[in-house]
Design a protein around this motif. Structure first.
Motif, mmCIF file in Angstrom:
data_model
loop_
_atom_site.group_PDB
_atom_site.id
_atom_site.type_symbol
_atom_site.label_atom_id
_atom_site.label_comp_id
_atom_site.label_asym_id
_atom_site.label_seq_id
_atom_site.Cartn_x
_atom_site.Cartn_y
_atom_site.Cartn_z
ATOM 1 N N LYS A 45 0.808 -1.212 0.000
ATOM 2 C CA LYS A 45 0.000 0.000 0.000
ATOM 3 C C LYS A 45 0.843 1.264 0.000
ATOM 4 O O LYS A 45 0.548 2.227 -0.718
ATOM 5 C CB LYS A 45 -0.971 0.023 1.182
ATOM 6 C CG LYS A 45 -1.918 1.202 1.108
ATOM 7 C CD LYS A 45 -3.048 1.106 2.076
ATOM 8 C CE LYS A 45 -4.008 2.259 1.873
ATOM 9 N NZ LYS A 45 -5.167 2.157 2.728
ATOM 10 N N GLU A 46 1.940 1.299 0.784
ATOM 11 C CA GLU A 46 2.752 2.513 0.832
ATOM 12 C C GLU A 46 3.402 2.810 -0.521
ATOM 13 O O GLU A 46 3.567 3.965 -0.903
ATOM 14 C CB GLU A 46 3.804 2.445 1.950
ATOM 15 C CG GLU A 46 4.825 1.347 1.808
ATOM 16 C CD GLU A 46 4.438 0.006 2.401
ATOM 17 O OE1 GLU A 46 5.350 -0.829 2.577
ATOM 18 O OE2 GLU A 46 3.244 -0.232 2.678
ATOM 19 N N ILE A 51 3.204 5.957 -5.691
ATOM 20 C CA ILE A 51 2.998 6.002 -7.142
ATOM 21 C C ILE A 51 1.872 6.985 -7.474
ATOM 22 O O ILE A 51 1.996 7.801 -8.393
ATOM 23 C CB ILE A 51 2.686 4.599 -7.703
ATOM 24 C CG1 ILE A 51 3.921 3.700 -7.606
ATOM 25 C CG2 ILE A 51 2.173 4.673 -9.140
ATOM 26 C CD1 ILE A 51 3.644 2.237 -7.866
ATOM 27 N N GLN A 52 0.780 6.915 -6.717
ATOM 28 C CA GLN A 52 -0.345 7.826 -6.951
ATOM 29 C C GLN A 52 0.076 9.276 -6.764
ATOM 30 O O GLN A 52 -0.281 10.148 -7.558
ATOM 31 C CB GLN A 52 -1.516 7.493 -6.015
ATOM 32 C CG GLN A 52 -2.163 6.157 -6.284
ATOM 33 C CD GLN A 52 -2.706 6.051 -7.689
ATOM 34 O OE1 GLN A 52 -3.405 6.928 -8.159
ATOM 35 N NE2 GLN A 52 -2.357 4.980 -8.371
ATOM 36 N N GLU A 53 0.842 9.536 -5.719
ATOM 37 C CA GLU A 53 1.321 10.899 -5.448
ATOM 38 C C GLU A 53 2.211 11.394 -6.588
ATOM 39 O O GLU A 53 2.069 12.528 -7.054
ATOM 40 C CB GLU A 53 2.081 10.946 -4.127
ATOM 41 C CG GLU A 53 2.523 12.325 -3.723
ATOM 42 C CD GLU A 53 3.234 12.330 -2.381
ATOM 43 O OE1 GLU A 53 4.157 13.155 -2.223
ATOM 44 O OE2 GLU A 53 2.875 11.523 -1.504
#
Length: 77
Positions: A45-46, A51-53
């Motif tokens: 998850k981290e 990646i999303q950020e």
């Protein structure tokens, strides 16, 4: 949230093509094995959030760059 109890070597099936197997349990750590099609990305998850950020930052920079290009092209006319 669905909560399940599994022992070592027991699995959870998600849909037709994703299987999560408990490989080992040691203290407060659980080692999982995940079998899924190659087209499904699997991340901790981290890492996923990082990646999303990064993607959001890249999109923001691209929008700012487009705005600058528009302003410059209007000034040239």
């Amino acid at each position: 949230m669905l909560v399940l109890t599994r022992k070592t070597n027991e699995a959870i099936q998600i849909g037709d093509d994703i299987e999560i197997t408990v490989l080992s349990i040691s203290g407060d750590q659980v080692k999982l094995g995940i079998s899924a099609p190659k087209n499904i990305e699997i991340h901790r998850k981290e890492i996923y959030l990082s990646i999303q950020e990064s993607n959001n930052e890249a999109a923001s920079i691209s929008l700012n760059l487009l705005d600058q290009i528009k302003k410059q092209s209007l000034n040239l006319k």
